[in-house]
Design an enzyme around this catalytic site. Structure first.
Site, mmCIF file in Angstrom:
data_model
loop_
_atom_site.group_PDB
_atom_site.id
_atom_site.type_symbol
_atom_site.label_atom_id
_atom_site.label_comp_id
_atom_site.label_asym_id
_atom_site.label_seq_id
_atom_site.Cartn_x
_atom_site.Cartn_y
_atom_site.Cartn_z
ATOM 1 N N CYS A 1 0.837 -1.199 0.000
ATOM 2 C CA CYS A 1 0.000 0.000 0.000
ATOM 3 C C CYS A 1 0.876 1.255 0.000
ATOM 4 C CB CYS A 1 -0.906 -0.005 1.222
ATOM 5 S SG CYS A 1 -1.934 1.470 1.406
ATOM 6 N N CYS B 1 1.483 4.165 3.819
ATOM 7 C CA CYS B 1 2.493 4.253 4.881
ATOM 8 C C CYS B 1 3.882 3.992 4.322
ATOM 9 C CB CYS B 1 2.206 3.242 5.989
ATOM 10 S SG CYS B 1 0.753 3.625 6.986
ATOM 11 N N CYS C 1 -7.897 -0.729 7.811
ATOM 12 C CA CYS C 1 -6.726 0.148 7.930
ATOM 13 C C CYS C 1 -6.483 0.424 9.406
ATOM 14 C CB CYS C 1 -6.940 1.457 7.175
ATOM 15 S SG CYS C 1 -5.565 2.626 7.375
ATOM 16 N N GLN D 1 -8.077 18.749 10.907
ATOM 17 C CA GLN D 1 -6.957 17.854 11.187
ATOM 18 C C GLN D 1 -7.447 16.437 11.488
ATOM 19 O OE1 GLN D 1 -3.894 18.332 10.726
ATOM 20 N NE2 GLN D 1 -3.505 20.541 10.818
ATOM 21 N N TYR E 1 -6.046 32.069 6.754
ATOM 22 C CA TYR E 1 -6.321 30.658 6.435
ATOM 23 C C TYR E 1 -7.015 30.004 7.629
ATOM 24 C CZ TYR E 1 -2.562 31.433 2.948
ATOM 25 O OH TYR E 1 -1.768 31.917 1.951
ATOM 26 N N ASP F 1 -10.643 33.915 5.869
ATOM 27 C CA ASP F 1 -10.428 32.811 4.947
ATOM 28 C C ASP F 1 -11.152 33.134 3.647
ATOM 29 O OD1 ASP F 1 -9.491 29.644 5.561
ATOM 30 O OD2 ASP F 1 -10.651 29.970 3.745
ATOM 31 N N ASP G 1 -1.747 29.126 8.332
ATOM 32 C CA ASP G 1 -1.726 27.673 8.110
ATOM 33 C C ASP G 1 -2.184 27.423 6.674
ATOM 34 O OD1 ASP G 1 -1.722 24.934 8.275
ATOM 35 O OD2 ASP G 1 -3.416 24.787 9.646
ATOM 36 N N CYS H 1 1.732 22.084 6.631
ATOM 37 C CA CYS H 1 1.724 20.646 6.346
ATOM 38 C C CYS H 1 2.801 20.277 5.337
ATOM 39 C CB CYS H 1 0.345 20.219 5.831
ATOM 40 S SG CYS H 1 -0.183 21.063 4.329
#
Length: 533
Positions: A146, A149, A244, A347, A383, A404, A451, A478
């Site tokens: 997969c 990960c 999963c 998140q 944001y 935003d 962000d 991120c």
């Protein structure tokens, strides 16, 4: 090392590449991987060749035929999470997923990129494990196939150390700043949960006939259940995923229920689809009148039908799996409540959010802020989304404003401010080109939190930021590579306004254990550019 009948040519001289303009520099997967490959090759190149390196086209090494199986020794792990193995002549790199330094592995060569000096490979098996390999930590039957990960074969301690190196390399390679301007990177903030943490999963399945539609007639429906899951590593094929282990308990139950529902109704699907499993949490007070229970948040059919009840001291926590992207999901961060459309961004690791938001609170103000003649007392959250930072930081400030470009997010944020009883908190939809135009706060008394999406801040946004000149900035990202690029622009500053920013601290946060992903938080303070500069 490589075990192939064909021998590579002499060590290839690296082709010099023209640096892309900033507007075209995405700091994406390919660029990050290429940077790590180039540095690995350079570290293993003889000094004599480094001294005579020129722009001439290098001879290409002789490489094994595609789909040949070879043995390689992994030398490093890239910031993308893939292992990197050098060829025998150390002039070419094999990208080897699911490996750690020191692993001797059997791989299948998938595709060559000779001009870039690397080849993609499929992992087959470990021949001799490296000293840091930890197969006992692998918690998923699909790991090694997969694409979701990358790091389950690492101990969690090593994953955190690896992610600290990712942040260090991001600032060293993508900021362009001299080392003296970059503080030592702090240790990666760990996730309380390393499995069972994901509150959202989005498996998918392809359209009938492999996404190919012949002619202009009506689409043919599925005649059998296709693989439902995620993509194979290095292939454009879907891997059937029945479970999963990264998902929370209710999300894992929801996945089983949704797979069953799709299988029972597969004849109705003439296209592919992406499924949604989103955890939603309700807190029902124990003294709630059982004869008058609260009205359900969503309509029947908008969740999987599964429910998990957990008894707490004063309430019962009910968890459901929302499957309709337009339905409502509820998250709690400590005692703050957030409602959103289930398909909207929030998140995906709730277990880390308490510690994460507390870290931001502890670093929102500069030292001795209360002793300053003009202390920071206003919060501007660009944001802002549905208000995670605006709301969890709001009690520290006289007034808080989230802005935003997405109207739906602002609507959710206003509802969340009301539900959390925060009268000093407002939200406004703003055009990206004029985000700072109507901010009512004095810049020298304002904390700015940003962000942005993975691509980072636009040049226009950074110009607006420097023109506004907030006293302190918390940059959450991120993508630490685009963050490093943007932070460099702030450090270089605005020579006309004579302001620039200094980096106070940088730290990674492990929102996605077992993967190569790391979030970054950079704290910056405004300073002045000397008149002589």
């Amino acid at each position: 090392m490589q075990n192939s009948a064909k021998k590579p040519d002499t060590v290839a001289k690296r082709r010099k590449r023209v640096k892309a303009p900033r507007d075209n520099k995405s700091s994406g997967f390919d660029e990050v991987l290429q940077t790590d490959i180039d540095q690995l090759l350079r570290r293993h190149k003889p000094e004599t060749e480094l001294e005579t390196e020129d722009a001439s086209t290098p001879p290409q090494p002789t490489l094994p035929e595609p789909f040949t199986e070879i043995e390689v020794q992994v030398a490093d792990v890239s910031s993308t999470g893939d292992g990197l193995a050098l060829s025998e002549n150390q002039d070419h790199v094999y990208v080897v997923p699911f490996t750690v330094p020191g692993d001797k592995v059997l791989v299948k060569v998938v595709r060559h990129f000779p001009s870039l000096s690397y080849s993609m490979t499929d992992f087959i098996k470990v021949i001799e494990p490296g000293p840091k390999r930890n197969d006992a930590g692998i918690g998923c039957q699909y790991f090694g196939r997969c694409s979701g990960c990358q790091l389950q074969m690492m101990s969690y301690e090593d994953q955190l150390a690896h992610k600290k190196r990712i942040v260090e390399k991001a600032y060293a390679n993508f900021s362009g700043l001299i080392p003296e301007l970059i503080p030592a990177i702090d240790d990666t903030f760990p996730s309380p949960l390393q499995y069972g943490y994901r509150t959202k999963l989005t498996p998918h399945f392809a359209a009938p006939g492999g996404n190919k539609r012949r002619g202009k007639g009506p689409r043919e429906p599925h005649k059998e259940v296709p693989p439902i899951g995620f993509t194979f590593k290095n292939r454009r094929m879907d891997l059937d995923i029945e479970d999963c282990p990264l998902g929370t308990d209710i999300v894992r139950q929801g996945l089983k229920s949704e797979r069953k529902r799709v299988a029972e109704t597969i004849g109705k699907y003439t296209k592919g689809a992406t499924l949604l499993m989103r955890e939603s949490t309700s807190r029902v007070p124990k003294e709630q009148d059982s004869e008058n229970p609260p009205a359900p948040i969503n309509k029947p059919g908008q969740d999987s039908g599964d429910v998990i009840r957990i008894e707490k001291d004063t309430y019962i926590e009910e968890k459901r799996c929302v499957t309709d992207s337009n339905a409502t999901s509820i998250e709690y961060v400590d005692d703050y409540v957030f409602t959103n459309k289930a398909g909207a961004f929030f998140q995906n690791n709730n277990s880390i959010l308490s510690g994460f938001t507390e870290f931001i609170r502890q670093h929102a103000m500069p030292p001795n802020n209360d002793q300053d003649a003009k202390p920071i007392k206003y919060l501007l959250d660009a944001y802002s989304g549905s208000g995670l930072f605006t709301i969890t930081l709001s009690p520290l400030f006289k007034s808080s404003l989230g802005v935003d470009v997405a109207g739906d997010s602002i609507a959710s944020a206003r509802d969340n401010a009301r539900d959390n009883k925060l009268p000093n908190t407002g939200f406004a939809a703003a055009d990206a080109a004029t985000l700072f135009k109507d901010v009512p706060y004095p810049p020298d008394q304002t904390l700015l939190v940003i962000d942005p999406p993975r691509k980072g801040c636009s040049d226009d946004f950074l110009r607006q930021l420097l023109a506004f000149g907030p006293r302190r900035v918390v940059y959450v990202s991120c993508n630490v590579h685009t963050q490093a690029r943007d932070v460099a622009v702030m450090v270089q500053g605005d020579t006309e306004k004579k302001i620039r920013y200094e980096i106070e601290s940088i730290r990674g946060f492990d929102f996605f254990p077992q993967t190569g992903h790391v979030e970054g938080v950079a704290i910056l303070n405004k300073t002045s550019i000397p008149e002589s500069a």
